[in-house]
Design an enzyme around this catalytic site. Structure first.
Site, mmCIF file in Angstrom:
data_model
loop_
_atom_site.group_PDB
_atom_site.id
_atom_site.type_symbol
_atom_site.label_atom_id
_atom_site.label_comp_id
_atom_site.label_asym_id
_atom_site.label_seq_id
_atom_site.Cartn_x
_atom_site.Cartn_y
_atom_site.Cartn_z
ATOM 1 C CD GLU A 1 -2.918 1.063 2.330
ATOM 2 O OE1 GLU A 1 -3.731 0.121 2.149
ATOM 3 O OE2 GLU A 1 -2.948 1.834 3.308
ATOM 4 C CG PHE A 2 2.939 2.559 -2.462
ATOM 5 C CD1 PHE A 2 4.233 2.719 -2.015
ATOM 6 C CD2 PHE A 2 2.598 1.388 -3.128
ATOM 7 C CE1 PHE A 2 5.182 1.719 -2.211
ATOM 8 C CE2 PHE A 2 3.534 0.389 -3.338
ATOM 9 C CZ PHE A 2 4.834 0.555 -2.877
ATOM 10 N N PRO B 1 2.251 11.165 -2.017
ATOM 11 C CG PRO B 1 4.417 10.628 -2.674
ATOM 12 C CD PRO B 1 2.981 10.468 -3.088
ATOM 13 C CG HIS C 1 -7.511 2.890 -0.217
ATOM 14 N ND1 HIS C 1 -7.131 3.029 1.104
ATOM 15 C CD2 HIS C 1 -6.952 1.726 -0.633
ATOM 16 C CE1 HIS C 1 -6.375 1.998 1.462
ATOM 17 N NE2 HIS C 1 -6.246 1.211 0.416
ATOM 18 N N GLY D 1 -14.157 5.860 5.646
ATOM 19 C CA GLY D 1 -13.149 6.900 5.562
ATOM 20 C C GLY D 1 -13.075 7.832 6.738
ATOM 21 C CB ALA E 1 -18.051 1.147 4.115
ATOM 22 C CE1 TYR F 1 -11.231 -0.322 11.235
ATOM 23 C CE2 TYR F 1 -13.349 -1.225 10.519
ATOM 24 C CZ TYR F 1 -12.372 -0.243 10.455
ATOM 25 O OH TYR F 1 -12.527 0.806 9.577
ATOM 26 C CG ASP G 1 -16.766 -3.795 14.965
ATOM 27 O OD1 ASP G 1 -17.480 -2.905 15.451
ATOM 28 O OD2 ASP G 1 -15.566 -3.946 15.266
ATOM 29 C CD GLN H 1 -6.527 0.091 11.204
ATOM 30 O OE1 GLN H 1 -5.584 0.094 10.421
ATOM 31 N NE2 GLN H 1 -7.242 1.173 11.483
#
Length: 596
Positions: A21-22, A25, A81, A112, A132, A154, A172, A190
Site C-alpha cells: 500500500e502507498f 506524497p 481506495h 473513511g 461503507a 477490524y 462489528d 486494519q
C-alpha cells in the site's frame, strides 16, 4: 486488467501472496521519487498494490494519477481506495468513471472516517453516503460486476475513540455481514500486532452460521516497523493492541537506535506471517503491507520470510513454511532490480528510511503524516467539544494552549494525546510566556550542543555518538504582530524564518534552495546524519495542513455561533511562523529574542 479475485483464483490453492500500500506524497518531489520506488517494489512480485485516498477526496487527483501510472506503465494490478464520509456524490462518480477509464478494476470501499470517529456538526441528512455499505451498494448499482470490491475489517473491533476494553469484533460483525452481502469480494483488515486476536477473528468469520464469508478472502494488514516512534504512534492511532512479547523485544534494544529497532521489527513481522499462515491452516495466505511509502523494512521481511520469499524472488511456489535459500538478496534487489535487472534510477532503496514524517526530507515519498488520513483534530467531535468548549475570543484560544502546556488539557488540534516530551518540558516556561502573548505554539525544540547519543532526553541513533540541535519554534500569530516581529527577524543573521498565511502571502529571509539542518548526529564509522531539516517546500506543505486544521475545528460548530466566526477569522487573518536560531551553543538565544 485482471481483478484481485481473478488473480487470487489463478494461484495454487494454498499459494501465499502479498500486496503493498502507498499513499500520494505531500510534495511534488515526493511524487517524483515515489515512481522509481514503485518500479523497484513491483519487481518483488506483489499480487496487487493499493493506492490510498485522502479524507474528503483531498488526494483524488494524485491518487488517480499514481494508480493510472501503475496500471499503464508498470502493468501491476491496482486497488484504489475510495472513501465516502463528507464526500460529494459528484466526486465519487468522477473517481469511479476515471477508474474505469484507466482500466482500474479494484476498489477498496471505506467509510473513511478513521481515526476521526463520529460525524461533524453537518446534519446527517446532507450526507449522500453515511457508511461503507452505502458505497458498496452504489458501486454495484452503477457498475454491476465490473469492479472487484474490498471492504475493511477490524480484528480487534472498530475503534471510535472509545477505550480498547470497549472494542469488540462481535459488535462489528453485523456491519461486516451487511457489507459482504452487499457485494464485497474480499476483506482487508486494519493493521494489528496481536496474532491471537486475528486468528480468533478469522475463526469467527470462517464458522459464521450464515456462510456469507465462505470463499471471501481475508487479507491481514501488516505494518512494517521502521522506527520506534512511528510504530508507537501508528499503533495508537489505529487502537492496535501491542502484545507484551512484542514490546519486550523492542524494549530490549535502544529505542533511539533505528537500525536495531528495524531489525527487531522485521523478525516480529516474519513471525506474525508464519503464525497466521500456519494457525489458519493456510486459509489466510495473503498479506498486505502498509509500507508508509518506505521500502527497506518490507523488503527485509520478504527476504527473511520462508512463506513469502519464494514469491518475492519469482520462484516456484513452496506450499508450506520451510527454509528457503536464494543467491540473490532482496536488500540488493531493491537497489538494482530483482534477478540483476538494472533499473533506470540511481536512488538508493533506503535513502529516506529514517527521516520520514513532518520534519524529514520533503523529497522523500514518505514525507508527511504517516497515517495517510490528512488533517485531523486528534480527537472525536464529542471529545473535542468537551475538552475545548466553545471559545469566542483569541484570549480563550490562548488559554487552551497554555492549559495544554501545563497539562490541564491532554490534546490540542495540532498536538496528539501524548503530553509534552521531556525536552519540551525544559522550555515549558518560555512557551507559556509566548502563548500568553498570543503566539500559539505548535512545534518547538530547545538547542543542545554535543550530547551523548544515549542521553535519556535528547539521545538518538547508534551507541557512542554525539547529537546536536538548534532551537526551533513555530506558532500562529495575528497579522499585525507578525509584521512587527518581521522587522526584528529579517536582518538577523542568527535567525532563519518562514512565514505564510492561508491567502498565499509568504515571507522569508532565505532563498528557495536553502536548507536548515536542525538536528544532526555524529557517530562512529559513518557520515554526519541529518534526520531533521527545515526548508521552504516542507514548510509550505505543512502550512496548508496547519491552516486546514482551523477549518476542521470550525466544522464542529454551527455557522451561527461566535466560535464558528472566530475560527474563520483566525484562519483568514493569522500567519504561521517558523523560526530557527543558529546559535545552538547559547540555549537561551531564541527565547530571549522573542520575549523582548
Amino acid at each position: 486488467m485482471a481483478t484481485i479475485i481473478e488473480k487470487i483464483g489463478s494461484l495454487a490453492s494454498e499459494e501465499p501472496f502479498f500486496s503493498f500500500e502507498f499513499f500520494p506524497p505531500k510534495t511534488d518531489s515526493g511524487v517524483q521519487n515515489l515512481i522509481p520506488r514503485l518500479r523497484r517494489m513491483t519487481k518483488l512480485n506483489p499480487l496487487f498494490i493499493n493506492i490510498t485516498w485522502g479524507a474528503g477526496g483531498s488526494t483524488a487527483t494524485k491518487s488517480l494519477e499514481i494508480a493510472k501510472l501503475c496500471t499503464e506503465e508498470l502493468g501491476i494490478t491496482v486497488c484504489l481506495h475510495l472513501t465516502c464520509t463528507n464526500m460529494e456524490k459528484r466526486v465519487i462518480d468522477e473517481a469511479l468513471a476515471n477508474a474505469k477509464k484507466y482500466s482500474i478494476r479494484n476498489i477498496l470501499a471505506l467509510r473513511g472516517d478513521s481515526p476521526r470517529g463520529e460525524e461533524y456538526w453537518t446534519p446527517p441528512e446532507s450526507q449522500e453516503f453515511k457508511y461503507a455499505v452505502d458505497l458498496v451498494k452504489y458501486i454495484r448499482e452503477q457498475y454491476g460486476d465490473y469492479f472487484c470490491i474490498g471492504v475493511a475489517a477490524y480484528p480487534e473491533g472498530y475503534a471510535d475513540g472509545s477505550s480498547p476494553e470497549e472494542q469488540d469484533p462481535l459488535l462489528d460483525l453485523p456491519y461486516l455481514v451487511e457489507k459482504t452481502k452487499a457485494g464485497a469480494n474480499f476483506i482487508m483488515t486494519q493493521l494489528f500486532f496481536d496474532v491471537d486476536k486475528f486468528v480468533a477473528f478469522e475463526k469467527m468469520l470462517n464458522e459464521h452460521e450464515s456462510g456469507v464469508f465462505n470463499g471471501i478472502p481475508l487479507i491481514p494488514g501488516l505494518l512494517p516497523i521502521s522506527t520506534y516512534q512511528s510504530f508507537i504512534r501508528t499503533a495508537k492511532l489505529s487502537h492496535a493492541n501491542i502484545p507484551e512479547d512484542v514490546m519486550d523485544k523492542l524494549n530490549a534494544v535502544p529505542n533511539a537506535d533505528d537500525e536495531q529497532v528495524k531489525q527487531v521489527g522485521v523478525q516480529v513481522l516474519v513471525n506474525m506471517i508464519n503464525d497466521i499462515y500456519t494457525r489458519t491452516s493456510h486459509r489466510v495466505r495473503g498479506f498486505h503491507f502498509y509500507t508508509l511509502n518506505l521500502e527497506r523494512s518490507t523488503g527485509l521481511i520478504l527476504e527473511k520470510s520462508p512463506i513469502l520469499r519464494p514469491r518475492a524472488h519469482g520462484s516456484t511456489y513452496v506450499p508450506q513454511p520451510v527454509a528457503v535459500k536464494e543467491p540473490v538478496s532482496i536488500e540488493s534487489a531493491l537497489a538494482a532490480g530483482v534477478s540483476g535487472v538494472k533499473l533506470d534510477d540511481s536512488i538508493s532503496a533506503h535513502w529516506d528510511d529514517f527521516p520520514n514524517g513532518r520534519w524529514g526530507d520533503p523529497r522523500s515519498p514518505a514525507y508527511g503524516e504517516i497515517d495517510g488520513y490528512g488533517v485531523t483534530l486528534h480527537a472525536t467531535p464529542d471529545k473535542a467539544l468537551k475538552l475545548w468548549g466553545s471559545p469566542e475570543t483569541s484570549s480563550d484560544i490562548s488559554d487552551l494552549f497554555v492549559k495544554y502546556l501545563t497539562g490541564e488539557l491532554p490534546v490540542l488540534p495540532w498536538a496528539e494525546e501524548e503530553g509534552l516530551s521531556a525536552e519540551t518540558k525544559l522550555i515549558e516556561d518560555d512557551l507559556i510566556k509566548l502563548n500568553k502573548l498570543g503566539l500559539w505554539t505548535v512545534a518547538s525544540q530547545p538547542a543542545i550542543n554535543s550530547v551523548k547519543s544515549d542521553d535519556p532526553v535528547f539521545g538518538w541513533g547508534p551507541h557512542n555518538g554525539y547529537v546536536f540541535q538548534k532551537a526551533l519554534v513555530e506558532f500562529f500569530v495575528p497579522e499585525q504582530k507578525f509584521f512587527s516581529l518581521k522587522d526584528k527577524l529579517q536582518g538577523n543573521e542568527s535567525i532563519s524564518y518562514y512565514a505564510g498565511n492561508a491567502s498565499g502571502d509568504f515571507f522569508s529571509n532565505m532563498s528557495a534552495s536553502d536548507v536548515n539542518a536542525i538536528t544532526w548526529g555524529v557517530f562512529p564509522n559513518r557520515e554526519v546524519v541529518q534526520p531533521t531539516i527545515i526548508e521552504e517546500q516542507s514548510f509550505r506543505a505543512w502550512m496548508d495542513d496547519a491552516f486546514e486544521i482551523w477549518k476542521e475545528w470550525q466544522r464542529l460548530y454551527s455557522p451561527s455561533t461566535k466560535t464558528y466566526e472566530l475560527m474563520g477569522n483566525i484562519h483568514d487573518s493569522y500567519f504561521l511562523v517558523s523560526i530557527v536560531h543558529h546559535d545552538y551553543v547559547n540555549g537561551k538565544a531564541l527565547w530571549e529574542l522573542l520575549h523582548e
